[in-house]
Write an enzyme that holds these catalytic residues in place. Structure first.
Site, mmCIF file in Angstrom:
data_model
loop_
_atom_site.group_PDB
_atom_site.id
_atom_site.type_symbol
_atom_site.label_atom_id
_atom_site.label_comp_id
_atom_site.label_asym_id
_atom_site.label_seq_id
_atom_site.Cartn_x
_atom_site.Cartn_y
_atom_site.Cartn_z
ATOM 1 N N GLU A 110 79.146 108.969 46.273
ATOM 2 C CA GLU A 110 79.003 108.678 47.692
ATOM 3 C C GLU A 110 77.532 108.502 48.080
ATOM 4 O O GLU A 110 77.181 107.632 48.879
ATOM 5 C CB GLU A 110 79.651 109.785 48.520
ATOM 6 N N SER A 144 84.114 121.052 51.245
ATOM 7 C CA SER A 144 84.574 121.186 52.615
ATOM 8 C C SER A 144 84.126 122.510 53.204
ATOM 9 O O SER A 144 84.073 123.526 52.508
ATOM 10 C CB SER A 144 86.105 121.088 52.678
ATOM 11 N N SER A 201 49.629 90.056 58.459
ATOM 12 C CA SER A 201 48.921 89.723 57.216
ATOM 13 C C SER A 201 48.567 90.960 56.419
ATOM 14 O O SER A 201 48.128 90.855 55.270
ATOM 15 C CB SER A 201 47.622 88.979 57.558
ATOM 16 N N THR A 234 46.110 92.868 57.404
ATOM 17 C CA THR A 234 44.657 92.987 57.532
ATOM 18 C C THR A 234 44.224 94.431 57.782
ATOM 19 O O THR A 234 43.203 94.889 57.258
ATOM 20 C CB THR A 234 44.147 92.077 58.661
ATOM 21 N N ASP A 280 31.257 92.944 53.236
ATOM 22 C CA ASP A 280 30.339 92.172 52.415
ATOM 23 C C ASP A 280 30.484 92.483 50.924
ATOM 24 O O ASP A 280 30.232 91.592 50.090
ATOM 25 C CB ASP A 280 28.894 92.438 52.836
ATOM 26 N N THR A 289 94.627 95.025 39.434
ATOM 27 C CA THR A 289 94.072 93.906 40.197
ATOM 28 C C THR A 289 94.640 94.002 41.600
ATOM 29 O O THR A 289 95.813 94.364 41.781
ATOM 30 C CB THR A 289 94.435 92.550 39.566
ATOM 31 N N HIS A 290 93.826 93.748 42.608
ATOM 32 C CA HIS A 290 94.223 93.938 44.013
ATOM 33 C C HIS A 290 94.589 95.394 44.291
ATOM 34 O O HIS A 290 95.374 95.681 45.201
ATOM 35 C CB HIS A 290 95.407 93.034 44.391
ATOM 36 N N PRO A 306 32.028 97.471 53.736
ATOM 37 C CA PRO A 306 33.444 97.180 53.508
ATOM 38 C C PRO A 306 33.764 95.698 53.423
ATOM 39 O O PRO A 306 34.601 95.301 52.589
ATOM 40 C CB PRO A 306 34.148 97.844 54.703
ATOM 41 N N VAL A 341 86.680 119.665 46.275
ATOM 42 C CA VAL A 341 85.473 119.137 45.631
ATOM 43 C C VAL A 341 85.456 117.628 45.824
ATOM 44 O O VAL A 341 86.464 116.949 45.575
ATOM 45 C CB VAL A 341 85.427 119.485 44.131
#
Length: 451
Positions: free
Chosen positions: A320, A307, A97, A99, A121, A176-177, A119, A314
């Site tokens: 990444e 590297s 919760s 708490t 009340d 595409t693909h 704290p 590069v």
């Protein structure tokens, strides 16, 4: 290190002498020491603002003295400003919760507010952890989305849109693909990225009204026990002023306390941002691959050697890094979804974990959007490479379908590929169509729809 003795309903416990927190916080530090990860500082600051709003609402309702409320508010302001971040050591992995975090805040504010402020009340007056922590969670996420993520999305979309305009007339081979397809322009390709980010921003804006509907006033189980009339409404008005957002009382507090559906929805929106950024950054990596043995359509700005052994290499380091961010955000979403299933009867019991994952994802995505905008802004285009590849693209023969038929166009495409010759040259030999007409039919700009 000096210490002092504090006590709570379980008895006495030793607390660091200079700590602002008390017994309940110290018990949590002991109990969860092997799983220590501090709660998100953004939630701590927002919870302090919520306590400030609650103190003002309690004063308006006559539940606490106005002078005491002002002392609590002053203490909460200091915490919200980051002056006491070290006083919140309770782990994310605590009672579900939250708490322990609620009491950590109550104890710190009571001590800062001065003699006579209790704290439970006073700082926690008219509240329960069960309505205050979910309210703080939602308010924290709403603030982070509106103040960080949405501006980052808008900035990223704006930078990419500007580059799309700059590159609007540069044609390239569509894919595409991952295989050669009909021509597109770089402007169209980047424009699709812009649309993805704009859709993400729109989802988040549509989420905000639900995120800003808080269960404050529900108390322990949603019934509002020990909550004076007018308190919840006063809290959301005050909190709206403090955070600059339009908060309201949830229509059904039971639902907002027993479930975390709105948090799951928010996490889904964050996952969509991660998926969109993955698309953009993977495209950037592919487009810049090589430079000799890959596509080599663009060059990303060189940022660091790539590297430890290969001189001159590069790598696409920013894309990444962003892709790793996206992987973590998608994983965080799975955690939030699982946590969302832990709503048992009147309370979800994984609130701290939900808060941690959402805050982490928002912060990471904000940085990732900035990095993506920088990458797009700074890449250079190899126009000659694009033109040469496009001229040899056998898929241009698709434009001849309506003129000579699919089968004849297929033969031209196959021969163009086999002989590594431009489609135009092969078509001139295989059809009786005049060169001027063929050039018009095969013009990549016309095929991309920009003529």
């Amino acid at each position: 290190m000096s210490s002092r003795i504090e006590k709570d309903s379980l008895g006495q416990i030793e607390v660091p002498g200079d700590a602002l927190y008390g017994a309940q916080t110290q018990r949590a530090v002991h109990n969860f020491a092997g799983m220590a990860r501090p709660m998100p500082v953004a939630l701590i600051h927002c919870l302090a603002q919520l306590k400030s709003a609650a103190a003002e609402a309690n004063a308006q309702c006559g539940a606490i003295d106005p002078a005491m409320a002002q002392a609590i508010r002053a203490a909460a302001s200091a915490v919200a400003n980051g002056d006491h971040d070290q006083e919140f050591p309770v782990s994310v992995f605590q009672t579900g919760s939250g708490t322990s975090t609620n009491m950590n805040m109550n104890e710190v504010l009571a001590r800062l507010a001065g003699e006579g402020v209790h704290p439970n009340d006073h700082v926690n007056c008219s509240q329960s952890s069960n309505d205050i922590i979910p309210s703080a969670l939602q308010a924290t996420v709403a603030k982070a989305i509106s103040g960080q993520l949405l501006p980052a999305l808008e900035h990223g979309a704006g930078v990419i849109a500007q580059r799309a305009d700059e590159l609007a007339d540069i044609c390239k081979t569509g894919r595409t693909h991952l295989m050669d397809a009909m021509p597109v322009t770089l402007g169209q390709e980047l424009g699709a990225w812009v649309a993805q980010l704009e859709d993400c921003a729109q989802r988040l804006r549509e989420l905000m009204p639900r995120l800003c509907a808080l269960p404050v006033g529900g108390s322990a189980v949603g019934t509002g026990v020990n909550v004076p009339d007018g308190f919840p409404e006063a809290v959301v008005v005050e909190l709206s002023g403090l955070l600059g957002l339009s908060f309201r009382c949830a229509d059904n507090r039971f639902a907002r306390m027993a479930s975390q559906d709105v948090a799951v929805e928010a996490s889904g929106c964050l996952r969509a941002v991660a998926v969109s950024l993955s698309k953009v950054n993977n495209d950037l990596r592919w487009m810049g691959s090589g430079p000799l043995a890959g596509l080599g359509e663009i060059s990303l700005k060189p940022l660091q050697p790539g590297s430890s052994i290969m001189p001159g290499k590069v790598n696409p380091v920013l894309p990444e890094a962003v892709l790793m961010v996206c992987a973590e955000v998608i994983g965080n979403d799975a955690t939030v979804v699982q946590a969302g299933t832990s709503g048992n009867f009147q309370l979800n019991v994984m609130l701290p974990l939900v808060a941690d994952k959402l805050c982490t994802s928002i912060a990471l995505l904000t940085g990732a959007l900035t990095a993506t905008a920088e990458t797009v802004r700074d890449f250079s285009v190899h126009e000659e490479t694009l033109r040469a590849a496009l001229a040899r693209n056998p898929m241009l023969a698709t434009a001849l379908n309506t003129r000579i038929g699919y089968e004849a166009a297929t033969e031209i495409a196959k021969r163009s590929y086999a002989e590594q010759r431009p489609v135009l040259d092969v078509a001139l030999e295989c059809t009786g169509i005049a060169e001027e007409e063929l050039r018009d039919l095969l013009d990549p700009r016309r095929l991309a729809g920009v003529l």
